[in-house]
Scaffold this active site. Structure first.
Site, PDB file in Angstrom:
ATOM      1  N   TYR A  66       0.852  -1.196   0.000  1.00  0.00           N
ATOM      2  CA  TYR A  66       0.000   0.000   0.000  1.00  0.00           C
ATOM      3  C   TYR A  66       0.882   1.237   0.000  1.00  0.00           C
ATOM      4  O   TYR A  66       1.824   1.339   0.779  1.00  0.00           O
ATOM      5  CB  TYR A  66      -0.890   0.022   1.252  1.00  0.00           C
ATOM      6  CG  TYR A  66      -2.347  -0.130   0.892  1.00  0.00           C
ATOM      7  CD1 TYR A  66      -2.977   0.822   0.093  1.00  0.00           C
ATOM      8  CD2 TYR A  66      -3.089  -1.216   1.340  1.00  0.00           C
ATOM      9  CE1 TYR A  66      -4.320   0.677  -0.256  1.00  0.00           C
ATOM     10  CE2 TYR A  66      -4.422  -1.362   0.990  1.00  0.00           C
ATOM     11  CZ  TYR A  66      -5.025  -0.416   0.199  1.00  0.00           C
ATOM     12  OH  TYR A  66      -6.342  -0.553  -0.165  1.00  0.00           O
ATOM     13  N   GLU A  68      -0.567   4.758  -0.618  1.00  0.00           N
ATOM     14  CA  GLU A  68      -1.427   5.923  -0.859  1.00  0.00           C
ATOM     15  C   GLU A  68      -0.636   7.209  -0.646  1.00  0.00           C
ATOM     16  O   GLU A  68       0.115   7.334   0.317  1.00  0.00           O
ATOM     17  CB  GLU A  68      -2.627   5.897   0.095  1.00  0.00           C
ATOM     18  CG  GLU A  68      -3.629   4.815  -0.250  1.00  0.00           C
ATOM     19  CD  GLU A  68      -4.586   4.546   0.891  1.00  0.00           C
ATOM     20  OE1 GLU A  68      -4.159   4.619   2.050  1.00  0.00           O
ATOM     21  OE2 GLU A  68      -5.761   4.263   0.604  1.00  0.00           O
ATOM     22  N   ASP A 222      -6.461  14.050 -24.966  1.00  0.00           N
ATOM     23  CA  ASP A 222      -6.411  12.637 -24.595  1.00  0.00           C
ATOM     24  C   ASP A 222      -5.727  11.932 -25.768  1.00  0.00           C
ATOM     25  O   ASP A 222      -6.342  11.679 -26.797  1.00  0.00           O
ATOM     26  CB  ASP A 222      -7.830  12.128 -24.364  1.00  0.00           C
ATOM     27  CG  ASP A 222      -7.868  10.638 -24.046  1.00  0.00           C
ATOM     28  OD1 ASP A 222      -6.840   9.957 -24.204  1.00  0.00           O
ATOM     29  OD2 ASP A 222      -8.944  10.162 -23.651  1.00  0.00           O
ATOM     30  N   THR A 248      -3.735   6.495 -22.234  1.00  0.00           N
ATOM     31  CA  THR A 248      -3.613   5.131 -21.748  1.00  0.00           C
ATOM     32  C   THR A 248      -2.126   4.791 -21.785  1.00  0.00           C
ATOM     33  O   THR A 248      -1.329   5.474 -22.433  1.00  0.00           O
ATOM     34  CB  THR A 248      -4.326   4.120 -22.667  1.00  0.00           C
ATOM     35  OG1 THR A 248      -3.916   4.396 -24.017  1.00  0.00           O
ATOM     36  CG2 THR A 248      -5.835   4.221 -22.583  1.00  0.00           C
ATOM     37  N   LYS A 251      -1.786   1.007 -25.014  1.00  0.00           N
ATOM     38  CA  LYS A 251      -2.036   0.935 -26.456  1.00  0.00           C
ATOM     39  C   LYS A 251      -0.690   1.045 -27.177  1.00  0.00           C
ATOM     40  O   LYS A 251       0.129   0.165 -27.026  1.00  0.00           O
ATOM     41  CB  LYS A 251      -3.050   2.008 -26.857  1.00  0.00           C
ATOM     42  CG  LYS A 251      -4.420   1.753 -26.203  1.00  0.00           C
ATOM     43  CD  LYS A 251      -5.461   2.799 -26.523  1.00  0.00           C
ATOM     44  CE  LYS A 251      -6.757   2.482 -25.766  1.00  0.00           C
ATOM     45  NZ  LYS A 251      -7.741   3.571 -25.859  1.00  0.00           N
ATOM     46  N   ARG A 257      -1.860  -2.101 -18.610  1.00  0.00           N
ATOM     47  CA  ARG A 257      -3.120  -1.357 -18.690  1.00  0.00           C
ATOM     48  C   ARG A 257      -3.154  -0.277 -17.628  1.00  0.00           C
ATOM     49  O   ARG A 257      -2.984  -0.559 -16.449  1.00  0.00           O
ATOM     50  CB  ARG A 257      -4.324  -2.273 -18.443  1.00  0.00           C
ATOM     51  CG  ARG A 257      -4.384  -3.523 -19.274  1.00  0.00           C
ATOM     52  CD  ARG A 257      -5.792  -4.108 -19.259  1.00  0.00           C
ATOM     53  NE  ARG A 257      -6.646  -3.292 -20.074  1.00  0.00           N
ATOM     54  CZ  ARG A 257      -6.656  -3.339 -21.406  1.00  0.00           C
ATOM     55  NH1 ARG A 257      -5.884  -4.178 -22.051  1.00  0.00           N
ATOM     56  NH2 ARG A 257      -7.447  -2.537 -22.092  1.00  0.00           N
TER      57      ARG A 257
HETATM   58  C1  LIG Z   1      -8.859   3.742 -25.048  1.00  0.00           C
HETATM   59  C2  LIG Z   1      -9.183   5.133 -24.727  1.00  0.00           C
HETATM   60  C3  LIG Z   1      -9.544   5.516 -23.426  1.00  0.00           C
HETATM   61  C4  LIG Z   1      -9.881   4.525 -22.338  1.00  0.00           C
HETATM   62  O1  LIG Z   1      -8.834   3.914 -21.736  1.00  0.00           O
HETATM   63  P1  LIG Z   1      -9.100   2.889 -20.548  1.00  0.00           P
HETATM   64  O2  LIG Z   1      -7.740   2.767 -19.935  1.00  0.00           O
HETATM   65  O3  LIG Z   1      -9.626   1.650 -21.152  1.00  0.00           O
HETATM   66  O4  LIG Z   1     -10.066   3.526 -19.607  1.00  0.00           O
HETATM   67  C5  LIG Z   1      -9.708   6.866 -23.168  1.00  0.00           C
HETATM   68  N1  LIG Z   1      -9.550   7.778 -24.134  1.00  0.00           N
HETATM   69  C6  LIG Z   1      -9.243   7.437 -25.396  1.00  0.00           C
HETATM   70  C7  LIG Z   1      -9.082   8.497 -26.430  1.00  0.00           C
HETATM   71  C8  LIG Z   1      -9.070   6.102 -25.740  1.00  0.00           C
HETATM   72  O5  LIG Z   1      -8.820   5.759 -27.004  1.00  0.00           O
END
Ligand SMILES: *Cc1c(COP(=O)(O)O)cnc(C)c1O
Length: 479
Positions: A66, A68, A222, A248, A251, A257
């Site tokens: 932990y 935090e 994002d 993320t 990807k 993840r």
């Molecule tokens: C894949 C994606 C997310 C979500 O990611 P998670 O980790 O699965 O919550 C958020 N924003 C964009 C633009 C994405 O392509």
């Protein structure tokens, strides 16, 4: 003593049992999933394969602790090494994206990008305040505030805040920046969000910055889908223009993840909220405190330290020439796949791609994304259906999104993607034939998939093709 030895034996008996003995049911399913990954063609644009080192960190004792709080300021003791791991991860995140620590800070604790995005809204907004992002059917992500056309609030971002989307031009498939400007000036969002999940073209971040300045919004990108391209300077750079950048980590970055949030710090480079609020006279960004507080304690508990270590490993690799070569190959592969499909008279949204994904409009072939996706799945090709705008502006699930990151990780080059284009075309021909045969009965259609010999034949070819290539971390034996 004997008593101690028997207690030690009991701990070993429970604690050192390999997975196939501890839980044969889960082990068997994990083995099947491994075979599915190795024997299939993975074209889901958001997926990738991690390396052994990332997997080892994920499956490690770091999950036990932990921690935090932030490095150096934890709620629990015993975090001297965890602090060093998180600090190294932070340092590598900044290095990977070419950022200086006096201008940018980063939070590496979000469990996912959806929660990273929600932490940004939570930190910066009051309930009910406004955000504006690319609409989901236009290729935006649900976490940017998705509501259905009927008005049902899907994303928590639209339940707890208010969202109003901008869209792509239905004729061209490109983002309509002029309309975006009009909408933003009317709606006056507090946060303007750029970036998406199914957009095959480069973003004009300078243009959205101008729009954000005109309406007094904080600009957030994002970059989940394009973070690998950003790190290697293979697309335009959101860090040049945005106040906050989220992503993320699993990807293009090929990490575990999770999510990550970069925020500007230090003296402001422009007056924030210039037009909308004259009370903001501060000379320094205050994003760091707000965002860190939103991640913990507002929205999350203890960080997943196994994940943070795995992310540090992935980010170290992102800064290497080998990773740059990977991203360049991924782009070339997307170009090769697009060219191969175009040569066969397929229709691609925007006519092609600048990045790692393409949107194939199946409506001219009389197919929907749903039936095509299903046939591909039966042939061990995974991709996903996607919304397509009709010429009259109506939306239908008439296409599929195809991405090159995962198969590029397995070592595929342009010629391999030409072969994959053949498979994709063959699958489309099979889908057409089955549709002609079974007309409108979806039930008959689905039933026919299991017995169709063209599908069985294509599946065999796909498997033989996929098995030629290496699978990262294949040395990890779960036994
Ligand atoms: C894949 C994606 C997310 C979500 O990611 P998670 O980790 O699965 O919550 C958020 N924003 C964009 C633009 C994405 O392509």
């Amino acid at each position: 003593s004997n008593a101690l030895e028997s207690r030690r034996a009991a701990v070993r008996a429970w604690g050192d049992q390999p997975i196939h003995l501890a839980d044969p049911d889960i082990h068997e399913l994990m083995e099947k999933e491994k075979q599915r990954q190795v024997r299939g063609i993975e074209l889901i644009a958001s997926e990738n394969f991690v390396c052994r080192a990332v997997m080892e960190a994920l499956g490690s004792h770091l999950t036990n602790k932990y921690s935090e709080g932030m490095p150096g300021a934890r709620y629990y003791t015993g975090n001297q090494y965890i602090d060093q791991i998180e600090n190294l991860c932070i340092e590598r995140a900044l290095t990977a994206f070419g950022l200086e620590s006096d201008k940018w800070g980063v939070n590496v604790q979000p469990y996912s990008c959806t929660s990273a995005n929600f932490a940004v809204y939570t930190g910066l907004l009051l309930p009910g305040e406004r955000i504006m992002g690319l609409d989901s059917p236009s290729g935006g992500h649900m976490s940017h505030g998705y509501c259905t056309p009927g008005g049902k609030k899907i994303s928590a971002a639209s339940i707890f805040f208010e969202s109003f989307p901008y869209k792509v031009n239905p004729q061209t498939g490109y983002i309509d920046y002029d309309k975006l400007e009009d909408k933003a000036l009317d709606y006056r969002p507090k946060i303007l969000i750029c970036g998406g999940s199914s957009y095959p073209r480069d973003w004009d971040f300078a243009r959205v910055r101008q729009i954000a300045d005109k309406c007094g919004a904080v600009l957030m990108c994002d970059m989940a889908h394009i973070s690998g391209l950003v790190a290697t300077k293979e697309c335009s750079n959101p860090f040049d223009h945005c106040d906050i950048v989220t992503s993320t980590t699993h990807k293009g970055l090929r990490g575990p993840r999770g999510g990550i949030i970069f925020y500007r710090r230090g003296p402001k480079i422009r007056k924030q909220g210039h037009h909308s609020s004259h009370c903001d006279t501060s000379t320094h960004y205050d994003l760091e405190e707000k965002i860190n507080f939103a991640v913990f304690p507002s929205l999350q508990g203890g960080p997943h330290n196994n994940h943070i270590a795995a992310l540090a490993i992935a980010l170290k690799q992102v800064a290497t020439p080998e990773y740059k070569a990977y991203i360049q190959q991924m782009k070339k592969n997307a170009q090769a796949l697009a060219a191969a499909l175009l040569r066969r008279k397929c229709r691609l949204v925007t006519g092609g791609t600048d990045n790692h994904l393409l949107l194939w409009d199946l409506t001219p072939m009389g197919l929907t994304g749903k039936v095509y996706e299903k046939v591909c799945e039966m042939c061990h090709i995974t991709l996903n259906k996607t919304a397509i705008f009709g010429d009259n502006g109506t939306i239908s699930p008439g296409g599929v999104r195809i991405g090159t990151p995962a198969m590029t990780t397995r070592g595929c080059i342009e010629s391999d993607f030409e072969t994959m284009a053949d498979f994709l075309i063959k699958a489309a021909q099979i889908t057409s034939a089955l549709q002609r045969e079974h007309g409108k009965s979806h039930k008959e259609f689905v039933k026919s998939l299991c017995t169709n010999k063209d599908i069985a034949e294509l599946r065999n070819r796909v498997e033989a093709f996929a098995l030629q290539y290496e699978m990262p971390a294949s040395l990890i034996r779960i036994e």
